[in-house]
Design a protein around this motif. Structure first.
Motif, PDB file in Angstrom:
ATOM      1  N   GLN A 177      44.238  86.527  33.725  1.00 14.28           N
ATOM      2  CA  GLN A 177      45.094  87.517  34.377  1.00 14.28           C
ATOM      3  C   GLN A 177      46.078  88.054  33.343  1.00 14.28           C
ATOM      4  O   GLN A 177      46.711  87.311  32.601  1.00 14.28           O
ATOM      5  CB  GLN A 177      45.828  86.946  35.596  1.00 14.28           C
ATOM      6  CG  GLN A 177      46.966  85.987  35.312  1.00 14.28           C
ATOM      7  CD  GLN A 177      47.914  85.852  36.505  1.00 14.28           C
ATOM      8  OE1 GLN A 177      48.150  86.807  37.257  1.00 14.28           O
ATOM      9  NE2 GLN A 177      48.452  84.663  36.711  1.00 14.28           N
ATOM     10  N   PHE A 239      41.841  89.919  36.008  1.00 17.01           N
ATOM     11  CA  PHE A 239      42.757  90.462  37.005  1.00 17.01           C
ATOM     12  C   PHE A 239      43.954  91.060  36.285  1.00 17.01           C
ATOM     13  O   PHE A 239      44.548  90.426  35.415  1.00 17.01           O
ATOM     14  CB  PHE A 239      43.224  89.366  37.957  1.00 17.01           C
ATOM     15  CG  PHE A 239      44.254  89.814  38.961  1.00 17.01           C
ATOM     16  CD1 PHE A 239      44.044  90.921  39.774  1.00 17.01           C
ATOM     17  CD2 PHE A 239      45.447  89.107  39.105  1.00 17.01           C
ATOM     18  CE1 PHE A 239      44.990  91.333  40.700  1.00 17.01           C
ATOM     19  CE2 PHE A 239      46.394  89.498  40.037  1.00 17.01           C
ATOM     20  CZ  PHE A 239      46.161  90.616  40.833  1.00 17.01           C
ATOM     21  N   ALA A 245      43.074  96.593  33.674  1.00 20.07           N
ATOM     22  CA  ALA A 245      41.774  96.421  34.327  1.00 20.07           C
ATOM     23  C   ALA A 245      40.805  97.507  33.866  1.00 20.07           C
ATOM     24  O   ALA A 245      39.634  97.230  33.543  1.00 20.07           O
ATOM     25  CB  ALA A 245      41.940  96.459  35.845  1.00 20.07           C
ATOM     26  N   SER A 248      39.827  96.977  30.288  1.00 15.44           N
ATOM     27  CA  SER A 248      38.927  95.825  30.185  1.00 15.44           C
ATOM     28  C   SER A 248      37.501  96.225  30.545  1.00 15.44           C
ATOM     29  O   SER A 248      36.537  95.787  29.891  1.00 15.44           O
ATOM     30  CB  SER A 248      39.393  94.698  31.121  1.00 15.44           C
ATOM     31  OG  SER A 248      40.640  94.181  30.706  1.00 15.44           O
ATOM     32  N   ILE A 265      35.861  92.204  37.728  1.00 18.28           N
ATOM     33  CA  ILE A 265      37.218  92.703  37.500  1.00 18.28           C
ATOM     34  C   ILE A 265      37.850  93.099  38.833  1.00 18.28           C
ATOM     35  O   ILE A 265      37.223  93.767  39.653  1.00 18.28           O
ATOM     36  CB  ILE A 265      37.223  93.928  36.566  1.00 18.28           C
ATOM     37  CG1 ILE A 265      36.544  93.600  35.229  1.00 18.28           C
ATOM     38  CG2 ILE A 265      38.650  94.423  36.316  1.00 18.28           C
ATOM     39  CD1 ILE A 265      36.354  94.805  34.320  1.00 18.28           C
ATOM     40  N   SER A 267      41.553  94.885  40.066  1.00 17.68           N
ATOM     41  CA  SER A 267      42.801  95.520  39.619  1.00 17.68           C
ATOM     42  C   SER A 267      43.858  95.426  40.717  1.00 17.68           C
ATOM     43  O   SER A 267      43.541  95.175  41.884  1.00 17.68           O
ATOM     44  CB  SER A 267      42.561  96.985  39.240  1.00 17.68           C
ATOM     45  OG  SER A 267      42.322  97.763  40.399  1.00 17.68           O
ATOM     46  N   LEU A 281      36.243 100.213  40.514  1.00 17.75           N
ATOM     47  CA  LEU A 281      36.990  98.957  40.457  1.00 17.75           C
ATOM     48  C   LEU A 281      37.310  98.434  41.855  1.00 17.75           C
ATOM     49  O   LEU A 281      37.780  99.177  42.718  1.00 17.75           O
ATOM     50  CB  LEU A 281      38.301  99.164  39.701  1.00 17.75           C
ATOM     51  CG  LEU A 281      38.261  99.133  38.178  1.00 17.75           C
ATOM     52  CD1 LEU A 281      39.551  99.695  37.616  1.00 17.75           C
ATOM     53  CD2 LEU A 281      38.043  97.715  37.680  1.00 17.75           C
ATOM     54  N   CYS A 283      39.976  96.653  43.964  1.00 24.31           N
ATOM     55  CA  CYS A 283      41.413  96.615  43.707  1.00 24.31           C
ATOM     56  C   CYS A 283      42.191  96.116  44.916  1.00 24.31           C
ATOM     57  O   CYS A 283      41.751  96.212  46.059  1.00 24.31           O
ATOM     58  CB  CYS A 283      41.922  98.002  43.300  1.00 24.31           C
ATOM     59  SG  CYS A 283      42.111  99.160  44.665  1.00 24.31           S
TER      60      CYS A 283
END
Length: 329
Positions: A177, A239, A245, A248, A265, A267, A281, A283
């Motif tokens: 994280q 995270f 995010a 990454s 992943i 976010s 993503l 999230c």
């Protein structure tokens, strides 16, 4: 065009025109109609500055944020500006990254009645600077700045726990994280704490990549993400807020990693940034519009001399499932 011209055309005194314009004091309906007709015919526009001085108001709110180029702060200030406009206020924006004195400058503006109130999402000054200010202030996601300053935040603990559960359910056993180097007085510290606790209670590994505070440039995120993958080459879950995010995801794909097969992943924020990314993503989304509205509503109450509804307003987060997580079967 002056107020005296309106008075002459309506055949009334300047004081009567002033009462009509300011809606202050008694004016008969017949006289009011005469004044309003004269205003229309002359296309008179009142001097807003003079009117504000008369009422000891500026109709301007200072919004203090670290960096409005960051997607979260950009989204927040956009919603704040819209909410203030509905209430008849203008927005004065202050970015504090690299300019610690800017924050103190805007606090002084409140003291000198140059703005009617302050909405702040930064905290580069000591608490006592805020505590000594007499005037309406509402903060976003900061520690308590004074005994009279309400704080608007979200349920970070639930957000961190849900993010960890999403990664664990996807089969992650070694996660990173991205987190800020902050003290536990900040509300969002709870997000980091709950995420780490949930991962470790499940018997998985949680690495904490500590980021430098108040850095929001693309070069910064490129650098820390590259460093993260170098330090933890076997990581299978990440995270962080939208920016780390997203970077990454970009870095992982450049390295030939498959997402979500090799890397999952999640976010935190859910800004416009994630809508432009593919794969999409997963999230934990903050209710940015509701955050802005809650802060503006609290501040307007204080400007009117009313007490804040609550010292802390904690809003719920929601989960958006994207393509960067999957359930292992």
């Amino acid at each position: 065009m002056k107020i005296q011209d309106v008075a002459r055309k309506a055949n009334v005194g300047v004081g009567t025109v002033s009462r009509v314009l300011n809606k202050n004091g008694y004016v008969s309906d017949k006289t009011r109609e005469k004044v309003e007709k004269a205003i229309r015919e002359l296309q008179y526009t009142p001097n807003e500055l003079a009117r504000n001085l008369y009422h000891n108001k500026t109709n301007t709110i200072a919004v203090i944020l670290p960096d409005a180029s960051n997607p979260f702060y950009a989204s927040l200030v956009n919603e704040i500006e819209k909410a203030l406009r509905v209430q008849g206020y203008k927005t004065m924006l202050c970015n504090t990254v690299g300019e610690k004195t800017n924050e103190e400058l805007y606090l002084n503006m409140l003291q000198r009645n140059m703005v009617d109130g302050i909405l702040t999402g930064t905290h580069t000054l000591d608490n006592w600077k805020y505590a000594e200010i007499v005037g309406p202030i509402v903060s976003f996601d900061t520690p308590p700045l004074s005994e009279t300053t309400p704080v608007v935040t979200v349920d970070h603990g639930t957000g961190g726990r849900k993010a960890a559960e999403l990664l664990l359910e996807s089969g992650c056993r070694h996660v990173v994280q991205f987190r800020d180097n902050v003290f536990d007085s900040f509300p969002f510290f709870e997000r980091h704490r709950e995420f780490e606790k949930t991962i470790r209670e499940a018997g998985a590994i949680c690495e904490n990549y500590i980021m430098e505070r108040d850095c929001f440039t693309e070069d910064f995120y490129e650098r820390i993400v590259e460093d993260c993958f170098r330090k933890y080459p076997d990581v299978d879950g990440i995270f962080g807020t939208d920016m780390p995010a997203a970077f990454s995801l970009k870095r992982a794909l450049m390295m030939g990693k498959r997402v979500p097969e090799d890397l999952r992943i999640v976010s935190f924020d859910g800004t416009y940034l994630i809508n432009s990314i593919y794969p999409t993503l997963t999230c934990v989304r903050q209710p940015i519009r509701d955050i802005a509205k809650a802060g503006v509503d609290q501040l307007i109450r204080m400007i009117k001399g009313e007490r804040p509804v609550n010292r802390e307003i904690k809003l719920p987060v929601t989960i958006d499932i994207g393509m960067t997580t999957m359930t292992v079967r």
